[in-house]
Design a protein around this motif. Structure first.
Motif, short mmCIF file in Angstrom:
data_model
loop_
_atom_site.label_atom_id
_atom_site.label_comp_id
_atom_site.label_asym_id
_atom_site.label_seq_id
_atom_site.Cartn_x
_atom_site.Cartn_y
_atom_site.Cartn_z
N ARG A 98 0.84 -1.21 0.00
CA ARG A 98 0.00 0.00 0.00
C ARG A 98 0.87 1.25 0.00
O ARG A 98 0.58 2.22 -0.70
CB ARG A 98 -0.95 0.01 1.20
CG ARG A 98 -2.14 -0.90 1.05
CD ARG A 98 -3.02 -0.81 2.28
NE ARG A 98 -4.21 -1.62 2.13
CZ ARG A 98 -5.04 -1.90 3.12
NH1 ARG A 98 -4.80 -1.43 4.34
NH2 ARG A 98 -6.10 -2.64 2.92
N ARG A 99 1.92 1.25 0.84
CA ARG A 99 2.82 2.40 0.88
C ARG A 99 3.50 2.62 -0.44
O ARG A 99 3.66 3.75 -0.92
CB ARG A 99 3.88 2.21 1.97
CG ARG A 99 3.47 2.80 3.29
CD ARG A 99 4.47 2.67 4.39
NE ARG A 99 5.81 3.13 4.07
CZ ARG A 99 6.88 2.72 4.75
NH1 ARG A 99 6.78 1.86 5.74
NH2 ARG A 99 8.06 3.19 4.43
N MET A 100 3.94 1.52 -1.09
CA MET A 100 4.61 1.64 -2.39
C MET A 100 3.68 2.26 -3.44
O MET A 100 4.11 3.02 -4.29
CB MET A 100 5.06 0.27 -2.88
CG MET A 100 6.30 -0.26 -2.20
SD MET A 100 6.71 -1.90 -2.80
CE MET A 100 7.09 -1.56 -4.52
N LEU A 101 2.41 1.88 -3.37
CA LEU A 101 1.45 2.37 -4.37
C LEU A 101 0.86 3.73 -4.02
O LEU A 101 0.13 4.30 -4.80
CB LEU A 101 0.32 1.34 -4.54
CG LEU A 101 0.78 -0.01 -5.12
CD1 LEU A 101 -0.35 -1.02 -5.05
CD2 LEU A 101 1.28 0.17 -6.54
#
Length: 140
Positions: free
Chosen positions: A136-139
């Motif tokens: 989620r953080r990466m996206l």
């Protein structure tokens, strides 16, 4: 001009993400073929199983041209998996929606995708939550 060096861990993570994506697409295409669907048809049916959507929104989600979506919906409609209906909020807009058979096919397709389920089963609930949060953080 000095060449920037990417650390080995970042390179390995990028390669691993690419491998996961490639395996996912390969399995998705294989699973779709069992239902005589293309990968694009299966993805569209999967999206519609969550909620009916207008063609324009489907095109955005699939990152393709609206004319491509129209063709995909036409083929799914001819097989009795999708129907067009007026949008209750704006009768000028047509929504693509799954039929009962389309919903059942989308669910069977989802159930047949073992690629993600099997490797994730080797992770604890806490590890899956950490992986989810990192993705989620990466996206963003």
């Amino acid at each position: 001009m000095p060449q920037s060096r990417i650390d080995p861990v970042t390179l390995e993570v990028v390669d691993l993400i690419a491998a996961v994506v490639a395996r996912y697409h390969e399995e998705y295409e294989h699973a779709a073929a069992r239902y005589q669907l293309t990968g694009a048809q299966a993805k569209l049916l999967g999206l519609l199983s969550l909620e009916p959507l207008p063609m324009r929104r489907l095109a955005e989600k699939l990152r393709c041209e609206p004319s491509n979506v129209t063709g995909i919906v036409d083929r799914l409609e001819s097989r009795g998996l999708v129907e067009r209906r007026p949008d209750p909020a704006d009768r000028r807009v047509k929504l693509a929606a799954p039929t009962e058979e389309g919903l059942a096919t989308a669910e069977q397709l989802r159930e047949s995708l073992d690629f993600a389920r099997e490797p994730l089963a080797g992770l604890s609930t806490a590890e899956r939550a950490v992986l989810r949060d990192l993705l989620r953080r990466m996206l963003g």
